[in-house]
Design a protein around this motif. Sequence first.
Motif, PDB file in Angstrom:
ATOM      1  N   ILE A  53       0.855  -1.186   0.000  1.00 11.70           N
ATOM      2  CA  ILE A  53       0.000   0.000   0.000  1.00 11.70           C
ATOM      3  C   ILE A  53       0.892   1.238   0.000  1.00 11.70           C
ATOM      4  N   PRO A  54       0.674   2.179  -0.930  1.00  8.71           N
ATOM      5  CA  PRO A  54       1.505   3.380  -0.912  1.00  8.71           C
ATOM      6  C   PRO A  54       1.184   4.229   0.318  1.00  8.71           C
ATOM      7  N   SER A  55       2.076   5.127   0.646  1.00  8.13           N
ATOM      8  CA  SER A  55       1.865   5.943   1.836  1.00  8.13           C
ATOM      9  C   SER A  55       0.706   6.914   1.631  1.00  8.13           C
ATOM     10  N   LEU A  56      -0.230   6.902   2.572  1.00  7.42           N
ATOM     11  CA  LEU A  56      -1.388   7.804   2.502  1.00  7.42           C
ATOM     12  C   LEU A  56      -1.361   8.775   3.674  1.00  7.42           C
ATOM     13  N   ILE A  57      -0.164   9.098   4.152  1.00  4.36           N
ATOM     14  CA  ILE A  57      -0.114   9.849   5.409  1.00  4.36           C
ATOM     15  C   ILE A  57      -0.651  11.263   5.277  1.00  4.36           C
ATOM     16  N   LEU A  58      -0.789  11.773   4.039  1.00  2.34           N
ATOM     17  CA  LEU A  58      -1.343  13.118   3.883  1.00  2.34           C
ATOM     18  C   LEU A  58      -2.860  13.097   3.700  1.00  2.34           C
ATOM     19  N   CYS A  59      -3.411  11.926   3.617  1.00  2.00           N
ATOM     20  CA  CYS A  59      -4.853  11.800   3.399  1.00  2.00           C
ATOM     21  C   CYS A  59      -5.565  11.778   4.751  1.00  2.00           C
ATOM     22  N   HIS A  60      -5.430  12.879   5.477  1.00  2.00           N
ATOM     23  CA  HIS A  60      -5.918  12.910   6.854  1.00  2.00           C
ATOM     24  C   HIS A  60      -7.409  12.711   6.989  1.00  2.00           C
ATOM     25  N   LYS A  61      -8.134  12.976   5.904  1.00  2.00           N
ATOM     26  CA  LYS A  61      -9.588  12.947   6.028  1.00  2.00           C
ATOM     27  C   LYS A  61     -10.179  11.560   5.810  1.00  2.00           C
ATOM     28  N   LEU A  62      -9.351  10.608   5.522  1.00  5.41           N
ATOM     29  CA  LEU A  62      -9.866   9.268   5.228  1.00  5.41           C
ATOM     30  C   LEU A  62     -10.708   8.714   6.375  1.00  5.41           C
ATOM     31  N   ASN A 115      -7.742  -8.566  -2.428  1.00  4.37           N
ATOM     32  CA  ASN A 115      -6.769  -8.301  -3.471  1.00  4.37           C
ATOM     33  C   ASN A 115      -5.567  -9.212  -3.211  1.00  4.37           C
ATOM     34  N   ASN A 116      -4.438  -8.892  -3.827  1.00  2.00           N
ATOM     35  CA  ASN A 116      -3.208  -9.657  -3.567  1.00  2.00           C
ATOM     36  C   ASN A 116      -2.144  -8.786  -2.935  1.00  2.00           C
ATOM     37  N   LEU A 117      -2.571  -7.830  -2.141  1.00  2.00           N
ATOM     38  CA  LEU A 117      -1.618  -6.896  -1.545  1.00  2.00           C
ATOM     39  C   LEU A 117      -0.773  -7.610  -0.507  1.00  2.00           C
ATOM     40  N   GLN A 118       0.435  -7.084  -0.319  1.00  2.00           N
ATOM     41  CA  GLN A 118       1.339  -7.736   0.626  1.00  2.00           C
ATOM     42  C   GLN A 118       2.115  -6.706   1.438  1.00  2.00           C
ATOM     43  N   GLY A 119       3.075  -7.179   2.186  1.00  2.00           N
ATOM     44  CA  GLY A 119       3.843  -6.277   3.038  1.00  2.00           C
ATOM     45  C   GLY A 119       3.276  -6.290   4.454  1.00  2.00           C
ATOM     46  N   THR A 120       3.942  -5.541   5.337  1.00  2.00           N
ATOM     47  CA  THR A 120       3.462  -5.489   6.715  1.00  2.00           C
ATOM     48  C   THR A 120       2.305  -4.503   6.800  1.00  2.00           C
ATOM     49  N   LEU A 121       1.512  -4.655   7.852  1.00  2.00           N
ATOM     50  CA  LEU A 121       0.402  -3.720   8.051  1.00  2.00           C
ATOM     51  C   LEU A 121       0.993  -2.350   8.376  1.00  2.00           C
ATOM     52  N   PRO A 122       0.629  -1.304   7.613  1.00  8.53           N
ATOM     53  CA  PRO A 122       1.324  -0.024   7.778  1.00  8.53           C
ATOM     54  C   PRO A 122       1.091   0.597   9.172  1.00  8.53           C
ATOM     55  N   MET A 123       2.219   1.005   9.788  1.00  8.09           N
ATOM     56  CA  MET A 123       2.167   1.691  11.079  1.00  8.09           C
ATOM     57  C   MET A 123       1.503   3.050  10.956  1.00  8.09           C
ATOM     58  N   TRP A 124       1.749   3.716   9.800  1.00 11.20           N
ATOM     59  CA  TRP A 124       1.303   5.120   9.663  1.00 11.20           C
ATOM     60  C   TRP A 124      -0.209   5.263   9.726  1.00 11.20           C
ATOM     61  N   ILE A 125      -0.926   4.212   9.454  1.00 13.35           N
ATOM     62  CA  ILE A 125      -2.388   4.334   9.515  1.00 13.35           C
ATOM     63  C   ILE A 125      -2.804   4.864  10.877  1.00 13.35           C
ATOM     64  N   GLY A 126      -2.289   4.243  11.914  1.00 14.43           N
ATOM     65  CA  GLY A 126      -2.670   4.639  13.265  1.00 14.43           C
ATOM     66  C   GLY A 126      -2.084   5.964  13.710  1.00 14.43           C
ATOM     67  N   HIS A 127      -1.057   6.437  13.006  1.00 11.93           N
ATOM     68  CA  HIS A 127      -0.451   7.707  13.407  1.00 11.93           C
ATOM     69  C   HIS A 127      -1.018   8.890  12.645  1.00 11.93           C
ATOM     70  N   HIS A 128      -1.508   8.667  11.438  1.00 13.28           N
ATOM     71  CA  HIS A 128      -1.867   9.800  10.584  1.00 13.28           C
ATOM     72  C   HIS A 128      -3.333   9.848  10.177  1.00 13.28           C
ATOM     73  N   LEU A 129      -4.000   8.746  10.133  1.00 15.93           N
ATOM     74  CA  LEU A 129      -5.375   8.750   9.623  1.00 15.93           C
ATOM     75  C   LEU A 129      -6.358   8.713  10.787  1.00 15.93           C
ATOM     76  N   LEU A 130      -6.355   9.792  11.546  1.00 14.67           N
ATOM     77  CA  LEU A 130      -7.074   9.753  12.820  1.00 14.67           C
ATOM     78  C   LEU A 130      -8.590   9.842  12.677  1.00 14.67           C
ATOM     79  N   GLN A 131      -9.071  10.074  11.463  1.00 11.80           N
ATOM     80  CA  GLN A 131     -10.522  10.068  11.251  1.00 11.80           C
ATOM     81  C   GLN A 131     -11.026   8.672  10.861  1.00 11.80           C
ATOM     82  N   LEU A 132     -10.122   7.752  10.717  1.00 10.86           N
ATOM     83  CA  LEU A 132     -10.482   6.476  10.116  1.00 10.86           C
ATOM     84  C   LEU A 132     -11.508   5.711  10.945  1.00 10.86           C
ATOM     85  N   SER A 133     -12.524   5.254  10.259  1.00 10.60           N
ATOM     86  CA  SER A 133     -13.592   4.552  10.935  1.00 10.60           C
ATOM     87  C   SER A 133     -13.719   3.102  10.456  1.00 10.60           C
TER      88      SER A 133
END
Length: 876
Positions: free
Chosen positions: A617-626, A634-652
């Motif tokens: 998943i590309p970095s979405l750290i500027l997408c604060h309103k998500l 899908n077939n996405l891979q990699g570790t679960l991104p840490m930045w989600i919990g640090h930057h996407l504070l509206q996430l529901s």
Amino acid sequence: MLYCGFNFLFCVVAILCINLLCAEIFHKNKCVETERRALLKFKDALILGRNDLTSWKGEECCKWEGISCDNLTGHVTILDLHALDYTKGLQGKLDSSICELQHLTSLNLDNNRIEGKIPKCIGSLGKLIELNLIGNKLVSVIPPSLGNLSNLQTLDLGFNDLTANDLEWISHLSNLRYLGLSNVNLTLAVDWLSSISKIPSLSNLYLFEYLDLSYNEFQSSILKSFRNMSQLQELQLNYNKLSSKLSDNIQKLCSAENGLRKLDLSDNPFIRGPLPDFSCFSSLEALSLRNANVVGTFLKSTVHFPTLRSLDLSQNQLNFVEIIDHAYLPTIYSLDLSFNQLNGSQPLFEITKLASLKTLHLSHNHLSGSIPHTIGQLSSLAKLLLSSNKLSGVINETHLSNLSQLRILDVSQNSLSLNLSLKWVPPFKLERLYASSCTLGPKFPAWLKHQGELEILDISHNGISDSFPKWFWNLSLSLRYLNVSHNILKGTLPKSFTRTKGNYDYDHGWDVWDFSFNNMNGSLPAFPELGVLFLSKNMLTGSLSSFCTSSSQSLIQLDMSSNFLEGQLSDCWGKFKSLEVLNLAENNLSGKLPNSFGALRQIKSLHLNRNNFSGEIPSLILCHKLQLIDVGDNNLQGTLPMWIGHHLLQLSNLRMRANKFQGNIPTSLCNLSFLQVLDLSQNNIIGEIPQCFDRIVALSNLSFPRTTFQHMSFIHFVENEVYETGPFIDKEILAWKGSNSEYDKILGLVTIIDLSCNHLTGEIPQSITKLVALATLNLSRNNLTGIIPSKIGHMERTNDKHVTSEEDEDKLITFGFYVSLVLGFIIGFWGVCGTLVIKTSWRRAYFKFFNNMKDWIYVTLAVFVNRLKKRFQVED
Ligand SMILES: *[C@@H]1O[C@H](CO)[C@@H](O)[C@H](O)[C@H]1NC(C)=O
Ligand SMILES: *[C@@H]1O[C@H](CO)[C@@H](O)[C@H](O)[C@H]1NC(C)=O
Ligand SMILES: *[C@@H]1O[C@H](CO)[C@@H](O)[C@H](O)[C@H]1NC(C)=O
Ligand SMILES: *[C@@H]1O[C@H](CO)[C@@H](O)[C@H](O)[C@H]1NC(C)=O
Ligand SMILES: *[C@@H]1O[C@H](CO)[C@@H](O)[C@H](O)[C@H]1NC(C)=O
Ligand SMILES: *[C@@H]1O[C@H](CO)[C@@H](O)[C@H](O)[C@H]1NC(C)=O
Ligand SMILES: *[C@@H]1O[C@H](CO)[C@@H](O)[C@H](O)[C@H]1NC(C)=O
Ligand SMILES: *[C@@H]1O[C@H](CO)[C@@H](O)[C@H](O)[C@H]1NC(C)=O
Ligand SMILES: *[C@@H]1O[C@H](CO)[C@@H](O)[C@H](O)[C@H]1NC(C)=O
Ligand SMILES: *[C@@H]1O[C@H](CO)[C@@H](O)[C@H](O)[C@H]1NC(C)=O
């Protein structure tokens, strides 16, 4: 103002001419230096955006925006900075330096966002003829020094947060003709009118021509005070606390002296009773009794409106119509009986006796039967609104062939079929056709070919099983709202849409095109400038890359889900600076997710689920309103991104299910206070379940406000009417109570943690039992050990107390939750031309509305908003 609406071009030309004229006349002015400095000081007190008052520089202050000077002396005489668009209005304080402009005759700051108090010294501007501060954010007490403005003819202070302790000073304004005190808190001054009017020698009240006292708390006893105002032509008393019977109110107001032409008593819900006789008003032209508990029959023989032209009786309890004789309403041209209890076929038949009607509004009643052919007798009809009744049968040429003036037709939400022959050429040119949920099909309605002036066309849910005729694509170019969804339309879209200049004269950034739920195939064309594009549930194929490069940057909502789109996404998404909703779910898209998704700074909702995307998943750290991310299946891979919990504070909602994600669950997810749905199931996640889930407030607190997944709704205006296209509601297929179902309106109430089918180890943390708002917890098919916490059965939502049936919840949400909608508006004719008209009540309501709705509205438009207020439950 009616003509203004129809002659948009004329209005534009008129505005241009006025501007040119002004420029010419005041060309030779020389500015007075002290006044120039005062103006700069006034400007300094404002908070200016990039486009505000940019011309306010240099020596020649007479040429600055909004300023006019006396062409001989050079003194500033007019300061007119009224704003068309409240959201872009000037902000900041009203500085007392304005009082140095001693030659001002007109000060107009209408519809800005100016704060603070009205400076006392304004009372020293003795030459003022017009003072207009309506629709700002001014606070505190109105300074009585305004009583010194002896030349004042027009004073409007409405729709601020002003209070009047005493209005005695008004009696000194011997030239005042126009007074607007709408929404001024007059609690302490409520007796002023009657006390002043008792001393005729002191009073100028008898000279008033216009009085706006709407949005106050006046009771019926005030009505007597207006009787002797023989000059009064327009009286606004809407949104007050008038009570008792309607007939008593009218009696109190009526007298031989009375020359009232416009009377607005709407939204006084404590009034009640049948329509009384109005013949005591010898010149009444416009009457509004909207939402005033009027009951019984519309127009008994005792009711007589000899001079009435416009009558609004909407939102009442009228249940019968009887027009004995057209002579009782000989001059009526606009009649609004919408939102009443009219039933059967008789009301419509009766009303067709009112041959002078131009506007007839009967939506939201219980009318049934077919539309009588006598409708053809209303040959002046320009606007016919019949939506949301139970009308049935056929509308054919016999109904319509006389209606050469028709511009707006709304027959939606009935069971009507339009049976018009393929060769028929209508005598009218419609601007707006609302025919959702009728039967226009199965052939595409050929008569639309001749409707080249259409701006709004809704023929959704019509059973049209056909392909689009070629001429339709030319027609579509001038449409600002097009809804052909939920038909069986097939064939391809044209290769490209090219708008020539002649197609339209206005900004199309808000246009809405909805082709969803059809059988369209072929590849995506280059679309014109649009705000909303819905293509979901079709059979579109091919790649998205040329769409992305060629499409307009103005898109706000884009839904292409459930098609057969394929290939990789090119890295061009950063251009969609306004995009809030992107739904590409359920296609065959593959490859890496483009990094430019990270530049979608307005994005709130991102659906990419059920494709073949791979990589990280590309970095979405500027997408604060998500608020919602769904990359599931899908077939996405990699570790679960840490930045989600640090930057996407509206996430529901965070759904990453059925991919190849690995590593631990980041504890940063516990920062997400709004998180209601966390689905990480069917991945390769290892490690322990974080202890900290109880920090997620949305799951641990039952009364935490739920996220609403309703995005901008699009609203357009037909004169006074507000049409809402409905908010875009996110849909998700969720496993809930053991089965997969689609959730839309109640999505915001769903609470789920699903970590099943991973490689989690260790014990279930005790803190899970604190998630009292969690309804579904799925930890199955992991390698968890130890004991199941004993309190887990006590998690309150596991009993589903709150979600009883989908239907109940839907009702709940559609009402209350509208409050938090972000509204978008299509800029209409009335936005431009309406501002030329100063004295109309709907304009007042508009300021009120926007003051309330604060800043989340992207609007430039005047709205007749009382109905909206009711709808959206906005408090006064
Ligand atoms: C000044 O303006 C008035 C109208 O406001 C006009 O009649 C007059 O001719 C103008 N005088 C000059 C010198 O431009
Ligand atoms: C208004 O007039 C009164 C006298 O009538 C005077 O005392 C007061 O200073 C004046 N106020 C202003 C602001 O000019
Ligand atoms: C109006 O003013 C009175 C007295 O100052 C105050 O008690 C009341 O709350 C105000 N009403 C509103 C709606 O602000
Ligand atoms: C209205 O005027 C009449 C005389 O023209 C007077 O008798 C009456 O008291 C006045 N009513 C009010 C409410 O001022
Ligand atoms: C209309 O409603 C009234 C009751 O309000 C009822 O008596 C009457 O039968 C209804 N008429 C039709 C045609 O439904
Ligand atoms: C059409 O209008 C004419 C008068 O303008 C009227 O005589 C005629 O009856 C109307 N036709 C229908 C179908 O109502
Ligand atoms: C329209 O329908 C009516 C029956 O509802 C019929 O009498 C009339 O001939 C039809 N007119 C046309 C032009 O088909
Ligand atoms: C539509 O009109 C045509 C001719 O006017 C008629 O033959 C046909 O039965 C009508 N269809 C319906 C559904 O009324
Ligand atoms: C569409 O408009 C173009 C340009 O005005 C014209 O050349 C073309 O014939 C039109 N097509 C149809 C199908 O009307
Ligand atoms: C579960 O744990 C056991 C040993 O503790 C291991 O053999 C097994 O592979 C694990 N299963 C999964 C699905 O991780």
